[in-house]
Write a protein that holds these residues in place. Structure first.
Motif, PDB file in Angstrom:
ATOM      1  N   HIS A  98      48.700  44.799  37.756  1.00  0.00           N
ATOM      2  CA  HIS A  98      49.272  45.174  36.445  1.00  0.00           C
ATOM      3  C   HIS A  98      48.350  44.949  35.220  1.00  0.00           C
ATOM      4  CE1 HIS A  98      53.654  44.895  34.876  1.00  0.00           C
ATOM      5  NE2 HIS A  98      53.020  46.021  34.456  1.00  0.00           N
ATOM      6  N   HIS A 125      57.201  38.484  36.562  1.00  0.00           N
ATOM      7  CA  HIS A 125      56.165  37.796  35.756  1.00  0.00           C
ATOM      8  C   HIS A 125      56.083  38.182  34.210  1.00  0.00           C
ATOM      9  CE1 HIS A 125      54.509  37.400  39.796  1.00  0.00           C
ATOM     10  NE2 HIS A 125      54.581  36.229  39.555  1.00  0.00           N
ATOM     11  N   ASP A 127      53.257  38.002  32.258  1.00  0.00           N
ATOM     12  CA  ASP A 127      52.108  38.365  32.084  1.00  0.00           C
ATOM     13  C   ASP A 127      51.557  38.472  30.675  1.00  0.00           C
ATOM     14  OD1 ASP A 127      51.882  38.668  34.782  1.00  0.00           O
ATOM     15  OD2 ASP A 127      52.220  40.932  34.728  1.00  0.00           O
ATOM     16  N   HIS A 129      49.923  35.475  29.271  1.00  0.00           N
ATOM     17  CA  HIS A 129      48.854  34.530  29.154  1.00  0.00           C
ATOM     18  C   HIS A 129      47.588  35.148  28.558  1.00  0.00           C
ATOM     19  CE1 HIS A 129      50.212  30.945  31.353  1.00  0.00           C
ATOM     20  NE2 HIS A 129      50.632  31.699  32.385  1.00  0.00           N
ATOM     21  N   THR A 134      45.459  30.732  30.481  1.00  0.00           N
ATOM     22  CA  THR A 134      45.873  31.093  31.965  1.00  0.00           C
ATOM     23  C   THR A 134      45.644  29.998  33.063  1.00  0.00           C
ATOM     24  OG1 THR A 134      44.906  32.551  33.786  1.00  0.00           O
ATOM     25  CG2 THR A 134      43.432  31.885  32.215  1.00  0.00           C
ATOM     26  N   SER A 136      45.042  30.805  36.234  1.00  0.00           N
ATOM     27  CA  SER A 136      44.435  31.414  37.173  1.00  0.00           C
ATOM     28  C   SER A 136      43.376  32.141  36.826  1.00  0.00           C
ATOM     29  CB  SER A 136      45.529  32.332  37.969  1.00  0.00           C
ATOM     30  OG  SER A 136      45.681  33.295  37.043  1.00  0.00           O
ATOM     31  N   ASN A 138      43.201  35.166  36.421  1.00  0.00           N
ATOM     32  CA  ASN A 138      43.729  36.523  36.838  1.00  0.00           C
ATOM     33  C   ASN A 138      44.159  37.318  35.875  1.00  0.00           C
ATOM     34  OD1 ASN A 138      42.860  35.709  39.618  1.00  0.00           O
ATOM     35  ND2 ASN A 138      44.913  35.163  40.059  1.00  0.00           N
ATOM     36  N   HIS A 140      45.541  40.125  35.679  1.00  0.00           N
ATOM     37  CA  HIS A 140      46.968  40.848  35.793  1.00  0.00           C
ATOM     38  C   HIS A 140      48.076  39.902  35.154  1.00  0.00           C
ATOM     39  CE1 HIS A 140      48.106  39.410  40.008  1.00  0.00           C
ATOM     40  NE2 HIS A 140      47.851  38.295  39.295  1.00  0.00           N
ATOM     41  N   GLY A 141      47.643  38.816  34.869  1.00  0.00           N
ATOM     42  CA  GLY A 141      48.445  37.760  34.043  1.00  0.00           C
ATOM     43  C   GLY A 141      48.528  37.839  32.599  1.00  0.00           C
ATOM     44  N   GLU A 195      54.925  30.409  33.069  1.00  0.00           N
ATOM     45  CA  GLU A 195      54.463  29.007  32.945  1.00  0.00           C
ATOM     46  C   GLU A 195      54.456  28.563  31.653  1.00  0.00           C
ATOM     47  OE1 GLU A 195      51.943  31.312  34.339  1.00  0.00           O
ATOM     48  OE2 GLU A 195      52.182  30.577  36.742  1.00  0.00           O
ATOM     49  N   GLU A 198      53.709  30.478  28.493  1.00  0.00           N
ATOM     50  CA  GLU A 198      54.403  31.712  28.468  1.00  0.00           C
ATOM     51  C   GLU A 198      55.704  31.491  27.791  1.00  0.00           C
ATOM     52  OE1 GLU A 198      52.732  34.758  31.625  1.00  0.00           O
ATOM     53  OE2 GLU A 198      53.512  33.069  32.601  1.00  0.00           O
ATOM     54  N   ASP A 242      56.872  46.477  37.653  1.00  0.00           N
ATOM     55  CA  ASP A 242      55.974  45.882  38.821  1.00  0.00           C
ATOM     56  C   ASP A 242      56.854  45.575  39.813  1.00  0.00           C
ATOM     57  OD1 ASP A 242      54.652  43.880  40.282  1.00  0.00           O
ATOM     58  OD2 ASP A 242      53.726  43.008  38.611  1.00  0.00           O
ATOM     59  N   ASP A 244      56.879  43.657  41.996  1.00  0.00           N
ATOM     60  CA  ASP A 244      57.425  42.117  42.493  1.00  0.00           C
ATOM     61  C   ASP A 244      58.528  42.087  41.862  1.00  0.00           C
ATOM     62  OD1 ASP A 244      56.611  41.158  39.792  1.00  0.00           O
ATOM     63  OD2 ASP A 244      54.554  40.334  40.730  1.00  0.00           O
ATOM     64  N   THR A 256      52.069  38.628  44.343  1.00  0.00           N
ATOM     65  CA  THR A 256      52.638  37.434  43.677  1.00  0.00           C
ATOM     66  C   THR A 256      54.196  37.679  43.991  1.00  0.00           C
ATOM     67  OG1 THR A 256      52.516  38.270  41.653  1.00  0.00           O
ATOM     68  CG2 THR A 256      50.923  36.784  42.436  1.00  0.00           C
ATOM     69  N   GLU A 287      51.163  47.129  41.683  1.00  0.00           N
ATOM     70  CA  GLU A 287      51.194  46.140  42.438  1.00  0.00           C
ATOM     71  C   GLU A 287      51.712  46.194  43.864  1.00  0.00           C
ATOM     72  OE1 GLU A 287      49.638  43.183  41.866  1.00  0.00           O
ATOM     73  OE2 GLU A 287      49.359  42.999  39.672  1.00  0.00           O
TER      74      GLU A 287
HETATM   75  N1  LIG Z   1      50.678  40.996  37.311  1.00  0.00           N
HETATM   76  C1  LIG Z   1      51.001  39.816  38.116  1.00  0.00           C
HETATM   77  N2  LIG Z   1      51.341  40.025  39.390  1.00  0.00           N
HETATM   78  N3  LIG Z   1      51.086  38.644  37.656  1.00  0.00           N
HETATM   79  C2  LIG Z   1      51.222  37.424  38.160  1.00  0.00           C
HETATM   80  C3  LIG Z   1      50.721  36.583  37.247  1.00  0.00           C
HETATM   81  C4  LIG Z   1      50.721  34.987  37.733  1.00  0.00           C
HETATM   82  C5  LIG Z   1      50.469  33.748  36.990  1.00  0.00           C
HETATM   83  N4  LIG Z   1      51.277  33.834  35.727  1.00  0.00           N
HETATM   84  C6  LIG Z   1      48.690  33.995  36.436  1.00  0.00           C
HETATM   85  O1  LIG Z   1      48.633  34.047  35.411  1.00  0.00           O
HETATM   86  O2  LIG Z   1      48.126  33.737  37.449  1.00  0.00           O
END
Ligand SMILES: NC(=[NH2+])NCCC[C@H](N)C(=O)O
Length: 316
Positions: A98, A125, A127, A129, A134, A136, A138, A140-141, A195, A198, A242, A244, A256, A287
């Motif tokens: 994402h 999510h 997303d 962050h 963050t 993680s 990652n 995509h968040g 989280e 967020e 997404d 998910d 996720t 995703e």
């Molecule tokens: N696009 C997604 N699947 N995002 C998941 C994010 C999960 C979590 N909030 C993170 O920052 O790691």
């Protein structure tokens, strides 16, 4: 006049923490073949070259993994979406993870810099962050924070090095427009795994949200109407879906998964109703991860939804 669709394939997975989202596009194509559909013959397809080779290198900053690759991908996708809109096509972006949403949004703003862009975010999510918050690293968040030009320093937990700060700044400023969207032009549907940093932003900015329970209580139709009424002041709208957002009982083929999601039927009806609104200028679906799935179920759901959406769009 019905615009023709253009499929933009983004087989990028460097924003995700689990491997396999880059196979999502091909899994959807396999689902189409298994259904005996000529969808991918009928519609023009272009592919944005990816930076997945970076997965073999060190991830760089712990709080913004592979951010240099994300910047490259965001710029490439932005150009592709901008050109597609300028050619008067309707872009359908297929991810990938994402993080591509930042590029899709940048491309729409590049094509229509003066227009107010509404965003319908259907996802488990938020997303939202930044590298400062963050859990993680990652990316995509983070696509919403990128597009909202949001650092969320009030919730800061991570200490960034200068290189990461510079990349993050460049990412938020792709196309020299920042922010690209506003909090009041955002609607979130089925978001249920966030989280604290967020939650702070969502509450502070009073973001419009519909939970899965509300979708059930009010009914899909009502939620679609209220969403569109809420975004009535916007000139154009992006639908970002997404997979998910879907409940994992029907498929776990995404990086996720989170319980308490929509059924494929609810998502399909919702998206196909939304796309009939002439302000909707782009649709993205992201995703799908067939490596985590059984018998390609998620790609099949995604393809069914894709067909519903494109049929509704063409019939309008
Ligand atoms: N696009 C997604 N699947 N995002 C998941 C994010 C999960 C979590 N909030 C993170 O920052 O790691």
């Amino acid at each position: 006049m019905t615009k023709s669709l253009k499929i933009i394939e983004v087989k990028s997975e460097i924003g995700a923490g689990t491997r396999g989202a880059s196979l999502g596009v091909d899994a959807i194509k396999i689902a189409a073949l298994d259904y005996g559909s000529r969808f991918f013959k009928k519609h023009a397809c272009v592919e944005v070259p990816n930076e997945n080779h970076l997965l073999l290198e060190s991830s760089g900053s712990a709080y913004a993994k592979r951010i240099s690759g994300i910047l490259t991908m965001t710029e490439r996708l932005s150009d592709m979406v901008r050109d597609t809109l300028n050619e008067k096509h309707f872009p359908v972006v297929l991810g990938g993870d994402h993080s591509c949403a930042a590029g899709t949004i940048a491309g729409i703003k590049a094509a229509y810099p003066k227009s107010r862009l509404g965003l319908i975010w259907i996802d488990a999510h938020a997303d939202i962050h930044s590298p400062y918050t963050t859990p993680s690293g990652n990316m995509h968040g983070m696509p919403l924070a990128i597009s909202l030009d949001e650092d969320n320093l009030n919730s800061k937990v991570n200490q960034l090095d200068q290189e990461t700060i510079n990349y993050w700044y460049q990412l938020k400023n792709v196309g020299n427009i920042a922010p690209k969207i506003k909090y009041e032009d955002l609607v979130m549907i089925s978001v249920r795994d966030t989280e604290k940093p967020e939650d702070y932003l969502l509450r502070k900015n009073n973001v419009k949200m519909f939970s899965t329970a509300e979708v059930r209580k009010r009914g899909v139709e009502r939620v679609v109407i209220e969403t569109m009424m809420y975004l009535d002041h916007c000139d154009i709208i992006l639908l970002s879906f997404d997979v998910d957002a879907l409940d994992p009982t029907s498929s776990r083929g995404t990086g996720t998964p989170v319980t308490g999601g929509l059924t494929e039927r609810e998502a399909g009806i919702m998206l196909s109703r939304m796309v009939t609104n002439p302000k909707v200028c782009c649709f993205e679906i992201v995703e799908v991860n067939p490596t985590l799935d059984r018998e390609n179920q998620m790609a099949e759901h995604a393809f069914e939804i894709l067909v519903k959406v494109t049929n509704a769009f063409r019939n309008d």
